[in-house]
Design a protein around this motif. Structure first.
Motif, PDB file in Angstrom:
ATOM      1  N   ARG A  33       0.543  -0.982  -0.544  1.00  0.00           N
ATOM      2  CA  ARG A  33      -0.382  -0.361  -0.042  1.00  0.00           C
ATOM      3  C   ARG A  33       1.003   1.181  -0.191  1.00  0.00           C
ATOM      4  O   ARG A  33       0.691   2.350  -0.392  1.00  0.00           O
ATOM      5  CB  ARG A  33      -0.807   0.224   1.709  1.00  0.00           C
ATOM      6  N   GLU A  73       0.659   3.531  -3.347  1.00  0.00           N
ATOM      7  CA  GLU A  73      -0.275   3.798  -3.888  1.00  0.00           C
ATOM      8  C   GLU A  73      -0.114   5.360  -3.671  1.00  0.00           C
ATOM      9  O   GLU A  73       0.501   6.081  -2.872  1.00  0.00           O
ATOM     10  CB  GLU A  73      -1.495   3.356  -3.195  1.00  0.00           C
ATOM     11  N   GLN A  74      -0.922   6.296  -4.633  1.00  0.00           N
ATOM     12  CA  GLN A  74      -1.139   7.450  -4.250  1.00  0.00           C
ATOM     13  C   GLN A  74      -1.990   7.845  -2.914  1.00  0.00           C
ATOM     14  O   GLN A  74      -2.714   7.284  -2.697  1.00  0.00           O
ATOM     15  CB  GLN A  74      -1.695   8.542  -5.220  1.00  0.00           C
ATOM     16  N   PHE A  75      -0.952   8.600  -1.834  1.00  0.00           N
ATOM     17  CA  PHE A  75      -1.693   8.607  -0.802  1.00  0.00           C
ATOM     18  C   PHE A  75      -1.776  10.728   0.406  1.00  0.00           C
ATOM     19  O   PHE A  75      -0.678  10.387  -0.234  1.00  0.00           O
ATOM     20  CB  PHE A  75      -1.892   7.404   0.297  1.00  0.00           C
ATOM     21  N   TYR A  99     -12.578  14.176   3.279  1.00  0.00           N
ATOM     22  CA  TYR A  99     -12.107  13.799   2.767  1.00  0.00           C
ATOM     23  C   TYR A  99     -13.448  13.272   1.755  1.00  0.00           C
ATOM     24  O   TYR A  99     -13.657  13.036   0.493  1.00  0.00           O
ATOM     25  CB  TYR A  99     -11.326  12.079   3.244  1.00  0.00           C
ATOM     26  N   PRO A 134      -5.944  10.720  -4.227  1.00  0.00           N
ATOM     27  CA  PRO A 134      -5.375   9.951  -2.845  1.00  0.00           C
ATOM     28  C   PRO A 134      -5.752   9.217  -2.632  1.00  0.00           C
ATOM     29  O   PRO A 134      -7.122  10.421  -1.562  1.00  0.00           O
ATOM     30  CB  PRO A 134      -4.173  10.728  -3.314  1.00  0.00           C
ATOM     31  N   LYS A 135      -5.542   8.193  -1.744  1.00  0.00           N
ATOM     32  CA  LYS A 135      -6.546   7.841  -0.655  1.00  0.00           C
ATOM     33  C   LYS A 135      -6.316   8.334   0.666  1.00  0.00           C
ATOM     34  O   LYS A 135      -4.975   9.561   0.412  1.00  0.00           O
ATOM     35  CB  LYS A 135      -6.004   6.265  -0.458  1.00  0.00           C
ATOM     36  N   PHE A 149      -4.657   7.510   4.096  1.00  0.00           N
ATOM     37  CA  PHE A 149      -3.974   6.629   5.223  1.00  0.00           C
ATOM     38  C   PHE A 149      -4.225   7.682   6.562  1.00  0.00           C
ATOM     39  O   PHE A 149      -3.943   8.775   6.304  1.00  0.00           O
ATOM     40  CB  PHE A 149      -2.207   6.412   4.719  1.00  0.00           C
ATOM     41  N   HIS A 208     -11.461   3.686   0.918  1.00  0.00           N
ATOM     42  CA  HIS A 208     -10.922   4.948   0.169  1.00  0.00           C
ATOM     43  C   HIS A 208      -9.923   5.448   1.958  1.00  0.00           C
ATOM     44  O   HIS A 208      -8.832   6.400   1.233  1.00  0.00           O
ATOM     45  CB  HIS A 208     -11.701   6.188  -0.093  1.00  0.00           C
ATOM     46  N   ALA A 219       4.227  10.488   0.858  1.00  0.00           N
ATOM     47  CA  ALA A 219       2.542  10.965   1.292  1.00  0.00           C
ATOM     48  C   ALA A 219       2.831  11.814  -0.031  1.00  0.00           C
ATOM     49  O   ALA A 219       4.196  12.737   0.273  1.00  0.00           O
ATOM     50  CB  ALA A 219       2.862  11.223   2.447  1.00  0.00           C
TER      51      ALA A 219
END
Length: 615
Positions: free
Chosen positions: A437, A440-442, A463, A475-476, A478, A501, A518
């Motif tokens: 993870r 990923e984009q977050f 969000y 992005p998600k 986190f 998400h 991030a």
């Protein structure tokens, strides 16, 4: 005769004049001397350096060693070395040096061996004989023989005069600042290095002649280095929160940047929750004030948010026992410490027993918000702060609040920013993470899941607002952290249909690789002291959006120039700020330029230096 003179001077049996260090005026003493027929002159102070050096040869002739001492010393040297051997004389001063000037020039065997080896390294192709002269009758000779196995080690075991004569005939001398080794250098041509720290370095310029050291001798006594302090940190529980993170940082930075001897006393032993224990330096002492599992059972279960009927029993019966045990053990553990630092300000009613130690308290929250939340508890806490020499606040706003609300503390309040080590964070941010993870984009929040103080609910709502705007490649979110509000937040995420998400990653011991990856760091809180995660984000060059809560975020983010500030609870405003930071390249460049300059305020060296001044 020496003892007679010493005690006659001490009890003024005869008129006595004393020459100390760095005499500002000698005329009065000289007049006194000339007006008495029988008197004692004592002291090691030198009246006129230039005259001493001018008549040095006459002085040496008057006070030369007896011939039998010369013969004895020459025999020792001839049987242990030759012309090609470098002779290193070592003066190990023990005895009075253990207490003299608080022991600043008292060194252990490992330090002497370290300095001897460093000297030998200057001449890699030479042979050495090490002559060790000491007033320590219990010197561990085997330790030196084993530690210096590539040299011949000799223990002359002569009297003070014989040892002095032998040292004067060496090529190099090592020892703590002392008139003894200085006089040895004066008699011979030996160059001398005075040890002033445990594990210093030696190079070709480290050894000085007698003339070089003679005129600076006073400086070692008039302006000596400060001895290291014995520092004891106190904390009620050692868990996974922000205060615990800052504590670990302070202890590590004190150990790495200073020579102070650090210990940690934890009130309640909860090893299953001490997730930062492996971050502490291995050489510090750790004490527990209350260890019995029955006395800590309720407190441990409370961490898991277990609600049961035992709270009344714990408060009425168990808590007084814990308090008595804490007071008794605290009295034991604080003995011999120079500085006591109550890091979460919970020991105030027990701290006033230690009158000799410097007592410092850290307060980590907004005074106003804490008073609003628990007025009775806060009044008692502030009253106990009078038992400390200093109360450390973490930001200027906190200090301003305290001055306005509790003016009686004005002489105790000191502002010190949290101690953050840039090098450590940079190195830890490069550690490998075995969780896909992270690729990923977050955007990332690193906070305790505790909605009494934090405000992750508003962040999650913000969000949700972003998901309605059809943002390309949003992005998600986190969230790293653990706490008693986890179930509430999970329910809120489910209610808003944000599973997949908004991800609660839980506690992660090293969050810095995630922070480094991030796209932005977000922080939502109702009140703070000085949120460490924002300073860490500055160190990692991250774009930051934070609620403008009391106290800390505005100072860390330079009033919005080094990061975006949003009013507390402003859901739309938070969503707007995230969208702008992710899309506006000009804004990104401006924020990062400001944060790289501003983060210098929060470097570890500044915080540790400020804390040392309180010592």
């Amino acid at each position: 005769m020496y003892l007679v003179g010493k005690y006659a001077a001490k009890y003024k049996i005869l008129p006595t004049v004393t020459y100390g260090l760095i005499e500002t005026s000698t005329q009065e003493k000289e007049n006194f001397t000339l007006s008495h027929h029988n008197l004692i002159i004592e002291g090691w102070g030198v009246r006129h350096y230039d005259l001493f050096l001018k008549y040095k040869s006459e002085i040496l002739e008057l006070f030369d060693f007896k011939q039998e001492i010369h013969h004895k010393v020459d025999k020792i040297i001839s049987t242990t070395s030759n012309e090609d051997t470098i002779k290193i004389g070592v003066h190990i001063r023990r005895g009075d040096y253990q207490t003299f000037f608080n022991g600043i020039y008292y060194f252990y065997d490992y330090s002497f061996i370290h300095y001897i080896r460093q000297t030998m390294n200057l001449f890699p192709d030479k042979r050495f004989t090490i002559y060790i002269c000491s007033n320590d009758n219990n010197l561990k000779k085997d330790y030196y023989i084993k530690g210096l196995s590539n040299a011949q080690v000799v223990f002359p075991n002569g009297n003070a005069g014989e040892d002095l004569c032998l040292l004067s005939k060496c090529d190099y001398l090592i020892g703590p600042p002392s008139s003894y080794s200085l006089i040895a250098s004066m008699y011979g041509k030996a160059k001398l290095h005075w040890m002033v720290e445990d594990m210093g370095t030696i190079d070709s310029t480290s050894f000085k002649t007698f003339e070089d050291l003679f005129t600076t001798f006073d400086n070692f006594w008039v302006n000596p280095p400060q001895p290291p302090k014995k520092v004891l940190f106190l904390i009620s529980r050692f868990l996974d929160g922000g205060i615990d993170t800052v504590l670990v940082e302070y202890i590590n930075n004190l150990c790495n940047l200073t020579k102070h001897r650090v210990s940690l006393a934890i009130m309640l032993k909860m090893p299953e929750y001490e997730v930062f224990a492996n971050r502490l330096p291995k050489n510090i002492n750790i004490y527990y004030l209350v260890q019995n599992k029955y006395l800590t059972w309720y407190k441990r279960s409370k961490i898991l948010n277990h609600k049961h009927t035992f709270s009344f029993l714990d408060e009425i019966i168990i808590n007084p026992i814990r308090r008595i045990l804490t007071a008794f053990r605290l009295f034991q553990f604080t003995k011999g410490h120079d500085v006591i630092i109550d890091f979460d300000s919970t020991f105030g009613s027990l701290i006033n027993f230690s009158s000799k130690a410097k007592k410092i308290c850290f307060f980590h929250f907004s005074f106003a918000k804490e008073y609003e939340r628990e007025p009775r508890h806060m009044k008692r806490r502030v009253k106990n702060m009078n038992n400390y020499d200093y109360v450390v606040t973490l930001s200027d706003d906190m200090q301003k609040e305290a001055l306005e609300m509790f003016p009686n503390l004005h002489n105790k309040l000191i502002r010190i920013y949290n101690s953050i080590n840039l090098n450590r964070i940079t190195v830890q941010a490069k550690e490998e993470v075995f969780d896909s993870r992270i690729n990923e984009q977050f955007i990332l929040a690193v906070e305790r899941l505790e909605e009494t103080q934090k405000d992750l609910t508003s962040l999650i709502d913000a969000y949700k607002e972003l998901t309605k705007r059809n943002i390309h490649n949003l992005p998600k979110l986190f969230i790293i952290g653990e706490g008693k509000s986890r179930s509430v937040l999970e329910e809120h995420i489910h209610k808003l249909e944000l599973e997949g998400h908004v991800i609660l990653l839980g506690f992660i011991e090293n969050p810095y690789p995630w922070m480094a990856k991030a796209q932005a760091i977000v922080h939502s809180s109702k009140f703070e002291g000085l949120p460490t995660v924002l300073i860490e984000a500055l160190m990692l060059d991250k774009l930051i959006i934070s609620s403008d809560c009391p106290t800390g975020p505005a100072e860390i983010l330079k009033n919005g120039k080094a990061g975006i500030l949003v009013p507390v609870g402003d859901i739309v405003g938070f969503a707007d700020a995230i969208e702008r930071v992710l899309s506006d390249k000009t804004l990104q460049e401006s924020l990062q330029t400001e944060l790289r300059q501003h983060r210098k305020l929060f470097m570890a060296e500044n915080s540790i230096s400020a804390l040392e001044q309180l010592f």
